[in-house]
Design a protein around this motif. Structure first.
Motif, PDB file in Angstrom:
ATOM      1  N   VAL A 248      29.337  87.124  40.585  1.00  0.00           N
ATOM      2  CA  VAL A 248      28.329  87.898  41.045  1.00  0.00           C
ATOM      3  C   VAL A 248      27.190  87.752  39.818  1.00  0.00           C
TER       4      VAL A 248
ATOM      5  N   ARG B 159      27.148  93.041  44.839  1.00  0.00           N
ATOM      6  CA  ARG B 159      27.662  92.057  45.627  1.00  0.00           C
ATOM      7  C   ARG B 159      27.090  92.019  46.755  1.00  0.00           C
TER       8      ARG B 159
ATOM      9  N   TYR C  69      28.855  94.632  29.529  1.00  0.00           N
ATOM     10  CA  TYR C  69      29.363  93.193  29.545  1.00  0.00           C
ATOM     11  C   TYR C  69      28.921  92.388  28.328  1.00  0.00           C
TER      12      TYR C  69
ATOM     13  N   GLU D 187      32.942  94.618  32.638  1.00  0.00           N
ATOM     14  CA  GLU D 187      32.960  95.162  34.064  1.00  0.00           C
ATOM     15  C   GLU D 187      31.448  95.702  34.333  1.00  0.00           C
ATOM     16  N   LEU D 188      31.061  95.299  35.644  1.00  0.00           N
ATOM     17  CA  LEU D 188      29.689  95.840  36.204  1.00  0.00           C
ATOM     18  C   LEU D 188      30.208  97.015  36.975  1.00  0.00           C
TER      19      LEU D 188
ATOM     20  N   SER E 182      21.677  96.074  36.029  1.00  0.00           N
ATOM     21  CA  SER E 182      23.198  96.417  35.682  1.00  0.00           C
ATOM     22  C   SER E 182      23.480  96.771  34.174  1.00  0.00           C
TER      23      SER E 182
ATOM     24  N   ASP F  80      33.590  90.060  39.528  1.00  0.00           N
ATOM     25  CA  ASP F  80      32.203  90.374  39.101  1.00  0.00           C
ATOM     26  C   ASP F  80      31.369  89.456  38.605  1.00  0.00           C
TER      27      ASP F  80
ATOM     28  N   CYS G 124      29.006  96.931  40.770  1.00  0.00           N
ATOM     29  CA  CYS G 124      29.207  95.805  41.216  1.00  0.00           C
ATOM     30  C   CYS G 124      29.084  95.626  42.621  1.00  0.00           C
TER      31      CYS G 124
END
Length: 551
Positions: free
Chosen positions: A165, A147, A199, A139-140, A195, A162, A143
């Motif tokens: 994205v 976005r 992930y 998960e960012l 980021s 995300d 985000c």
């Protein structure tokens, strides 16, 4: 008076004591990613391997699954996604239509974005340089701002995930431009710096097409930021990702231990992992024509027929792949027909040490997986031993709430000298209730999941609960997605109150220090190199490796 000790793994982390509350968020687990590339002359059945790999990772997500495959001789991809379990989505008929030389797959449990078909992965998009496909676990944390950046560039988004994205961000050129043509490595570095967590990403791309439909360039790749299959890992919170090797049929040796049916492709694969620590694992694939053969560590001269990449090493056993190593935090790995190559290791901002998600050990990972050079099962057993020292009790039997807590219960029994016995039996046809998308579904699932073995505890009137994890008290924005403290029962009730709530005589959790000691004792520091991972305990301690963006 007789006693009964129950060891639990997560320790009733979900609160929602109001049974009428349907939470859209709840405790959410990271997903699973799996990638495969076949060698030039390989007969590897890539779709079958992807399906087998995703089935092995089914515990990481049960909402949806998907895969994208490609062939060397054309620029098009084949994609199939669906809601439900892997075995329901990928029938033999579907897999027969997905033939290809390489591919990536994903099994999802939503941490960002609703549980809907539009959010199923992998995502694919057409660019001037050809198609790219992305499978993402994690998960960012920023985000929302990323976005907005995509939308401000006039790019529409079709989902709330995300992962889409990430796909769109990788389509853009880095600020310094690309004077010598598309530079996937630079694009990935740019994304990773924007980021830093959390992930593990697999990226696959194909050659650009001319107007007449013929391809240009040299071939497909699965990548994180480069041609082939790329794997990237975030800079701050590490998620699992591992590569594996597949050998050619003539290089395998006879053995009656198990069926080795795997092989791995020699096309470009790039793996990337965030600087913090979602794990990715790489393995060599060895094709043996489904005969009973096994490759030993001493057989190092065999030529691999391909490589596979997975969120957890447990996926390699079902396909006969040979474990190679874990992808380091912040590392961008490229796998080609020449082998595995590290393109770069993106340093974490401020040079802080990486932080591997400790909840992988507590619950998420399968017990037969290797994380940081050690088996998850062994870590959970050590947690049980630590718990027996920290919270001893007089009892007749030690039992467990199957199955994640079973190794901890065995460790507790071993250290305390109290015999182990099962008091609950699990319905194997009910999936993981912990990662169901709502409280109501979790409650219904638990009701169907367990049956009591009443003869094993007849006459036992005292129950002590020992939890082989510290209480989960703080939100996690980095792959588990616990948005509020109100969702966590440990923030509403003290252990004494929890005991009353559960009808138990006592409730005691493992300490954070005990968990850290249990996870650190077996780490293979030599294999991890100088980038040895520390652990993220944010959900337990409130100490975040990076301040998350509030949304």
């Amino acid at each position: 008076m007789a006693s009964n000790v129950v060891a639990d793994d997560v320790g009733a982390v979900n609160s929602n004591l109001d049974d009428d509350v349907e939470d859209d968020y709840g405790l959410r687990e990271a997903c699973g990613v799996f990638g495969c590339v076949a060698a030039v002359d390989s007969q590897l059945d890539v779709p079958q391997l992807l399906a087998l790999g995703l089935t092995a990772l089914q515990h990481r997500g049960q909402e949806s699954a998907g895969m994208i495959t490609g062939r060397l001789e054309c620029a098009s991809f084949k994609k199939h996604i669906g809601m439900g379990m892997v075995s329901q989505i990928f029938t033999e008929e579907i897999l027969g239509k997905m033939r290809g030389d390489l591919g990536i797959g994903h099994t999802r449990y939503s941490t960002a974005g609703s549980s809907a078909l539009v959010n199923c992965q992998p995502f694919e998009v057409e660019t001037l340089q050809g198609k790219i496909a992305v499978a993402h676990n994690g998960e960012l944390i920023n985000c929302k701002s990323l976005r907005q950046k995509v939308l401000k560039h006039g790019i529409g988004l079709s989902s709330s995930s995300d992962s889409e994205v990430i796909t769109q961000l990788l389509c853009g050129s880095p600020p310094e431009g690309e004077p010598e043509g598309v530079d996937w490595e630079a694009r990935i570095k740019q994304f990773m710096n924007e980021s830093p967590l959390s992930y593990a990403v697999l990226v696959m791309f194909g050659p650009a097409s001319t107007r007449s439909g013929t391809r240009t360039g040299t071939g497909h790749s699965v990548w994180g930021p480069c041609r082939g299959l790329l794997s990237l890992n975030s800079l701050n919170i590490s998620l699992p990702v591992t590569p594996s090797k597949v050998l050619k049929k003539e290089d395998t040796m006879k053995n009656d231990l198990h069926d080795d049916i795997s092989h791995w492709a020699q096309l470009i694969v790039q793996l990337s992992r965030d600087v913090n620590a979602l794990l990715v694992i790489v393995a060599d694939l060895f094709h043996n024509n489904y005969s009973k053969k096994i490759i030993t560590k001493e057989d190092s001269n065999f030529e691999p027929e391909g490589w596979v990449v997975s969120s957890e090493s447990c996926a390699f056993q079902s396909i006969g792949a040979k474990f190679v190593r874990e992808v380091l935090p912040g590392e961008i790995v490229q796998i080609t027909n020449q082998g595995i190559k590290t393109l770069a290791i993106v340093p974490r901002p401020k040079k802080d040490p990486p932080a591997f998600c400790i909840f992988e050990y507590v619950y998420f990972a399968r017990p037969d997986s290797l994380l940081q050079g050690q088996m998850v099962y062994s870590v959970r057993m050590r947690c049980g031993r630590k718990l027996a020292k920290e919270a001893p009790v007089e009892a007749d039997i030690v039992s467990t709430v199957p199955e994640s807590a079973t190794p901890a219960a065995l460790g507790y029994s071993e250290m305390s000298g109290i015999p182990y016995a099962e008091v609950l039996t699990k319905n194997r046809y009910v999936g993981r209730t912990f990662i169901q998308p709502s409280t109501r579904l979790r409650q219904l699932g638990v009701a169907k999941k367990f049956g009591a073995l009443t003869e094993n505890f007849v006459g036992k009137k005292v129950v002590h609960i020992r939890v082989a994890s510290p209480p989960v008290k703080y939100p996690c924005y980095m792959g588990i997605n616990i948005p509020t403290k109100q969702e966590l029962i440990a923030n509403q009730l003290q252990p004494e109150q929890l005991a009353d709530h559960f009808g138990a005589d006592s409730v005691v959790y493992l300490t954070i220090d005990g968990l850290l000691e249990a996870t650190s004792e077996g780490m293979n520091l030599q294999d991890m190199g100088k980038h040895t991972s520390h652990h993220c305990t944010a959900c337990l301690s409130g100490k975040y490796p990076v301040q998350p963006e509030l949304w």
